[in-house]
Write an enzyme that holds these catalytic residues in place. Structure first.
Site, PDB file in Angstrom:
ATOM      1  N   ASP A  12       0.822  -1.215   0.000  1.00 53.00           N
ATOM      2  CA  ASP A  12       0.000   0.000   0.000  1.00 53.00           C
ATOM      3  C   ASP A  12       0.859   1.270   0.000  1.00 53.00           C
ATOM      4  O   ASP A  12       2.002   1.267   0.474  1.00 53.00           O
ATOM      5  CB  ASP A  12      -0.918  -0.023   1.236  1.00 53.00           C
ATOM      6  CG  ASP A  12      -2.047   0.987   1.125  1.00 53.00           C
ATOM      7  OD1 ASP A  12      -2.449   1.313   0.002  1.00 53.00           O
ATOM      8  OD2 ASP A  12      -2.515   1.459   2.179  1.00 53.00           O
ATOM      9  N   GLY A  13       0.278   2.360  -0.501  1.00 51.16           N
ATOM     10  CA  GLY A  13       0.931   3.669  -0.420  1.00 51.16           C
ATOM     11  C   GLY A  13       1.440   4.200  -1.748  1.00 51.16           C
ATOM     12  O   GLY A  13       2.055   5.273  -1.793  1.00 51.16           O
ATOM     13  N   GLY A  15      -0.190   5.492  -4.365  1.00 49.93           N
ATOM     14  CA  GLY A  15      -0.828   6.738  -4.792  1.00 49.93           C
ATOM     15  C   GLY A  15      -0.308   7.924  -3.992  1.00 49.93           C
ATOM     16  O   GLY A  15       0.052   8.970  -4.572  1.00 49.93           O
ATOM     17  N   ARG A  16      -0.245   7.770  -2.676  1.00 50.11           N
ATOM     18  CA  ARG A  16       0.232   8.876  -1.833  1.00 50.11           C
ATOM     19  C   ARG A  16       1.696   9.182  -2.131  1.00 50.11           C
ATOM     20  O   ARG A  16       2.122  10.330  -2.129  1.00 50.11           O
ATOM     21  CB  ARG A  16       0.043   8.518  -0.345  1.00 50.11           C
ATOM     22  CG  ARG A  16      -1.388   8.750   0.129  1.00 50.11           C
ATOM     23  CD  ARG A  16      -1.646   8.093   1.454  1.00 50.11           C
ATOM     24  NE  ARG A  16      -1.703   6.641   1.317  1.00 50.11           N
ATOM     25  CZ  ARG A  16      -1.448   5.790   2.296  1.00 50.11           C
ATOM     26  NH1 ARG A  16      -1.064   6.220   3.479  1.00 50.11           N
ATOM     27  NH2 ARG A  16      -1.557   4.495   2.097  1.00 50.11           N
ATOM     28  N   ARG A  25      -1.181   9.182  -9.675  1.00 58.24           N
ATOM     29  CA  ARG A  25      -1.159   7.955  -8.869  1.00 58.24           C
ATOM     30  C   ARG A  25      -0.566   6.768  -9.639  1.00 58.24           C
ATOM     31  O   ARG A  25       0.149   5.947  -9.067  1.00 58.24           O
ATOM     32  CB  ARG A  25      -2.579   7.609  -8.417  1.00 58.24           C
ATOM     33  CG  ARG A  25      -3.184   8.594  -7.427  1.00 58.24           C
ATOM     34  CD  ARG A  25      -4.630   8.196  -7.108  1.00 58.24           C
ATOM     35  NE  ARG A  25      -4.685   6.816  -6.646  1.00 58.24           N
ATOM     36  CZ  ARG A  25      -4.494   6.447  -5.380  1.00 58.24           C
ATOM     37  NH1 ARG A  25      -4.267   7.354  -4.457  1.00 58.24           N
ATOM     38  NH2 ARG A  25      -4.550   5.182  -5.040  1.00 58.24           N
ATOM     39  N   HIS A  29       2.148   3.384  -9.006  1.00 59.50           N
ATOM     40  CA  HIS A  29       1.958   1.944  -9.247  1.00 59.50           C
ATOM     41  C   HIS A  29       3.099   1.377 -10.099  1.00 59.50           C
ATOM     42  O   HIS A  29       3.556   0.259  -9.876  1.00 59.50           O
ATOM     43  CB  HIS A  29       0.620   1.691  -9.946  1.00 59.50           C
ATOM     44  CG  HIS A  29      -0.569   2.047  -9.104  1.00 59.50           C
ATOM     45  ND1 HIS A  29      -0.691   1.649  -7.788  1.00 59.50           N
ATOM     46  CD2 HIS A  29      -1.679   2.780  -9.368  1.00 59.50           C
ATOM     47  CE1 HIS A  29      -1.828   2.106  -7.302  1.00 59.50           C
ATOM     48  NE2 HIS A  29      -2.449   2.806  -8.228  1.00 59.50           N
ATOM     49  N   TRP A  61     -12.030  -2.056  -7.696  1.00 61.25           N
ATOM     50  CA  TRP A  61     -12.760  -1.752  -8.935  1.00 61.25           C
ATOM     51  C   TRP A  61     -13.358  -0.356  -8.901  1.00 61.25           C
ATOM     52  O   TRP A  61     -13.641   0.225  -9.929  1.00 61.25           O
ATOM     53  CB  TRP A  61     -13.910  -2.751  -9.135  1.00 61.25           C
ATOM     54  CG  TRP A  61     -13.471  -4.088  -9.634  1.00 61.25           C
ATOM     55  CD1 TRP A  61     -13.395  -5.231  -8.903  1.00 61.25           C
ATOM     56  CD2 TRP A  61     -13.055  -4.432 -10.956  1.00 61.25           C
ATOM     57  NE1 TRP A  61     -12.958  -6.267  -9.690  1.00 61.25           N
ATOM     58  CE2 TRP A  61     -12.748  -5.794 -10.964  1.00 61.25           C
ATOM     59  CE3 TRP A  61     -12.915  -3.713 -12.147  1.00 61.25           C
ATOM     60  CZ2 TRP A  61     -12.306  -6.476 -12.096  1.00 61.25           C
ATOM     61  CZ3 TRP A  61     -12.476  -4.385 -13.280  1.00 61.25           C
ATOM     62  CH2 TRP A  61     -12.180  -5.741 -13.248  1.00 61.25           C
ATOM     63  N   LEU A 123      10.009 -21.395  -3.486  1.00 62.75           N
ATOM     64  CA  LEU A 123       9.051 -20.438  -2.925  1.00 62.75           C
ATOM     65  C   LEU A 123       7.662 -20.564  -3.566  1.00 62.75           C
ATOM     66  O   LEU A 123       7.536 -20.625  -4.778  1.00 62.75           O
ATOM     67  CB  LEU A 123       9.600 -19.016  -3.185  1.00 62.75           C
ATOM     68  CG  LEU A 123       8.704 -17.846  -2.805  1.00 62.75           C
ATOM     69  CD1 LEU A 123       8.647 -17.672  -1.288  1.00 62.75           C
ATOM     70  CD2 LEU A 123       9.205 -16.547  -3.453  1.00 62.75           C
ATOM     71  N   GLU A 194       1.332 -12.672  12.947  1.00 62.39           N
ATOM     72  CA  GLU A 194       1.938 -11.469  13.522  1.00 62.39           C
ATOM     73  C   GLU A 194       1.683 -10.346  12.523  1.00 62.39           C
ATOM     74  O   GLU A 194       1.761 -10.569  11.310  1.00 62.39           O
ATOM     75  CB  GLU A 194       3.457 -11.664  13.668  1.00 62.39           C
ATOM     76  CG  GLU A 194       3.844 -12.707  14.689  1.00 62.39           C
ATOM     77  CD  GLU A 194       3.496 -12.282  16.114  1.00 62.39           C
ATOM     78  OE1 GLU A 194       3.684 -11.095  16.449  1.00 62.39           O
ATOM     79  OE2 GLU A 194       3.013 -13.133  16.877  1.00 62.39           O
TER      80      GLU A 194
HETATM   81  C1  IPE Z   1      -1.680   0.208  -3.171  1.00 63.60           C
HETATM   82  O1  IPE Z   1      -1.469   1.571  -3.234  1.00 63.60           O
HETATM   83  C2  IPE Z   1      -1.918  -0.432  -4.488  1.00 63.60           C
HETATM   84  C3  IPE Z   1      -3.300  -0.891  -4.676  1.00 63.60           C
HETATM   85  C4  IPE Z   1      -4.290  -0.780  -3.853  1.00 63.60           C
HETATM   86  C5  IPE Z   1      -3.562  -1.552  -5.911  1.00 63.60           C
HETATM   87  P1  IPE Z   1      -2.673   2.598  -3.250  1.00 63.60           P
HETATM   88  O2  IPE Z   1      -3.070   2.857  -4.651  1.00 63.60           O
HETATM   89  O3  IPE Z   1      -3.791   2.155  -2.371  1.00 63.60           O
HETATM   90  O4  IPE Z   1      -1.968   3.875  -2.650  1.00 63.60           O
HETATM   91  P2  IPE Z   1      -2.539   4.843  -1.555  1.00 63.60           P
HETATM   92  O5  IPE Z   1      -2.923   4.021  -0.377  1.00 63.60           O
HETATM   93  O6  IPE Z   1      -3.720   5.534  -2.171  1.00 63.60           O
HETATM   94  O7  IPE Z   1      -1.399   5.756  -1.271  1.00 63.60           O
HETATM   95  C1  IPE Z   2      -5.471  -2.734  -0.028  1.00 63.45           C
HETATM   96  O1  IPE Z   2      -5.146  -1.399  -0.200  1.00 63.45           O
HETATM   97  C2  IPE Z   2      -5.493  -3.469  -1.334  1.00 63.45           C
HETATM   98  C3  IPE Z   2      -4.203  -3.646  -1.978  1.00 63.45           C
HETATM   99  C4  IPE Z   2      -3.030  -3.287  -1.538  1.00 63.45           C
HETATM  100  C5  IPE Z   2      -4.258  -4.367  -3.214  1.00 63.45           C
HETATM  101  P1  IPE Z   2      -6.280  -0.274  -0.336  1.00 63.45           P
HETATM  102  O2  IPE Z   2      -5.574   1.012  -0.434  1.00 63.45           O
HETATM  103  O3  IPE Z   2      -7.226  -0.616  -1.421  1.00 63.45           O
HETATM  104  O4  IPE Z   2      -7.052  -0.414   1.059  1.00 63.45           O
HETATM  105  P2  IPE Z   2      -7.873   0.660   1.870  1.00 63.45           P
HETATM  106  O5  IPE Z   2      -8.869   1.259   0.915  1.00 63.45           O
HETATM  107  O6  IPE Z   2      -6.900   1.660   2.372  1.00 63.45           O
HETATM  108  O7  IPE Z   2      -8.502  -0.118   2.975  1.00 63.45           O
HETATM  109 MG    MG Z   3      -4.186   2.400  -0.394  1.00 62.05          MG
END
Ligand code: IPE
Ligand code: IPE
Ligand code: MG
Length: 256
Positions: A12-13, A15-16, A25, A29, A61, A123, A194
């Protein structure tokens, strides 16, 4: 020391990370996809038994179309780019989730890589794509209901019907990006995992932080409901079963 065999990651993260750099964003990716390859390599180097990566959730989606299509393209690109390395490194690859909604071209690449690596012994690499933890459990329950009408289901029955039963319980779940939630990921398999939440955004995560987290968490004591001592979940289940039968036998002899 606790042994960590199966690691699951919520990547995660992205986009930010990109927005902070005044980029779209999808740029995050793309950068994040490079990290995927690095972490797969690190997991292989350490000798982990299983690595499960959350790449696209059933809830994702609802994102803008351009972002969804970028994520789909990146999966396809990964399958093409990493194919040979996965085969050469004896990695067993599988995608879990509702794969039927992916484009046929991508599904064909997945099918091919899954079948070539079916007997690999290294793996277990799993991509959770169009995946939802609740949907996985419901799918298993519905399959059981159809094949065993009127029967009640055991934990073993459910586990056998999950997408990838051989990877089993998650020992450690890492989420990058600073949020502290599990967002519908591997709900059943994480019962005793954990949890480790790092503020590092996925595009800046890397092998060295990954290895540090694993070694840090290996020092934690996992008690599985017990009081102390290094025991595995399997041992606890076996002990609980034995105790239950001793208790039941004892109880019935008291009654007599
Ligand atoms: C995780 O990064 C990738 C996916 C969910 C596919 P995000 O796209 O959720 O990035 P943030 O959380 O908005 O920064
Ligand atoms: C979880 O991240 C899904 C993936 C990393 C693929 P999201 O960014 O979609 O989750 P929320 O919306 O913060 O819960
Ligand atoms: Mg996210």
């Amino acid at each position: 020391m606790t042994s960590i065999n199966h690691v699951a990651i919520i990547m995660d993260g992205n986009g930010r990370w990109a927005n902070k750099r005044f980029r779209p964003r999808i740029w995050g990716h793309v950068r994040g996809s490079y990290v995927v390859s690095e972490i797969v390599q690190a997991a292989d180097d350490i000798g982990l038994r299983a690595l499960t990566l959350y790449a696209f959730s059933t809830e994702n989606w609802s994102r803008p179309l351009e972002e969804v299509s970028t994520l789909f393209k990146l999966l396809k690109k990964f399958l093409i780019k990493e194919r040979q390395r996965i085969i050469t490194n004896n990695i067993k690859f599988k995608v879990i989730g509702e794969v039927a909604s992916l484009p046929e071209e991508t599904r064909a690449l997945i099918r091919e890589l899954e079948s070539i690596t079916e007997f690999s012994t290294g793996l277990n690499l799993t991509f959770a794509f169009n995946y939802g933890g609740r949907a996985e459990i419901l799918r298993a329950v519905n399959a059981f209901t159809v094949s065993h009408p009127g029967k009640s289901m055991s934990e073993d029955d459910l586990e056998r019907l999950m997408y990838r039963p051989e990877t089993g319980n998650v020992d450690l779940m890492i989420r990058t990006g600073g949020e502290q939630r599990i967002s519908n990921f591997l709900l059943w398999q994480m019962a005793y995992a954990e949890l480790y939440f790092t503020p590092t955004k996925w595009p800046e995560f890397g092998a060295s932080e990954f290895k540090k987290i694993i070694s840090h968490v290996s020092g934690r004591e996992r008690r599985f409901g017990n009081v102390s001592g290094q025991v595995s979940l399997d041992q606890v289940v076996a002990t609980a079963e034995t105790n239950k039968s001793i208790y039941i036998q004892g109880a019935s002899s008291n009654v007599q």
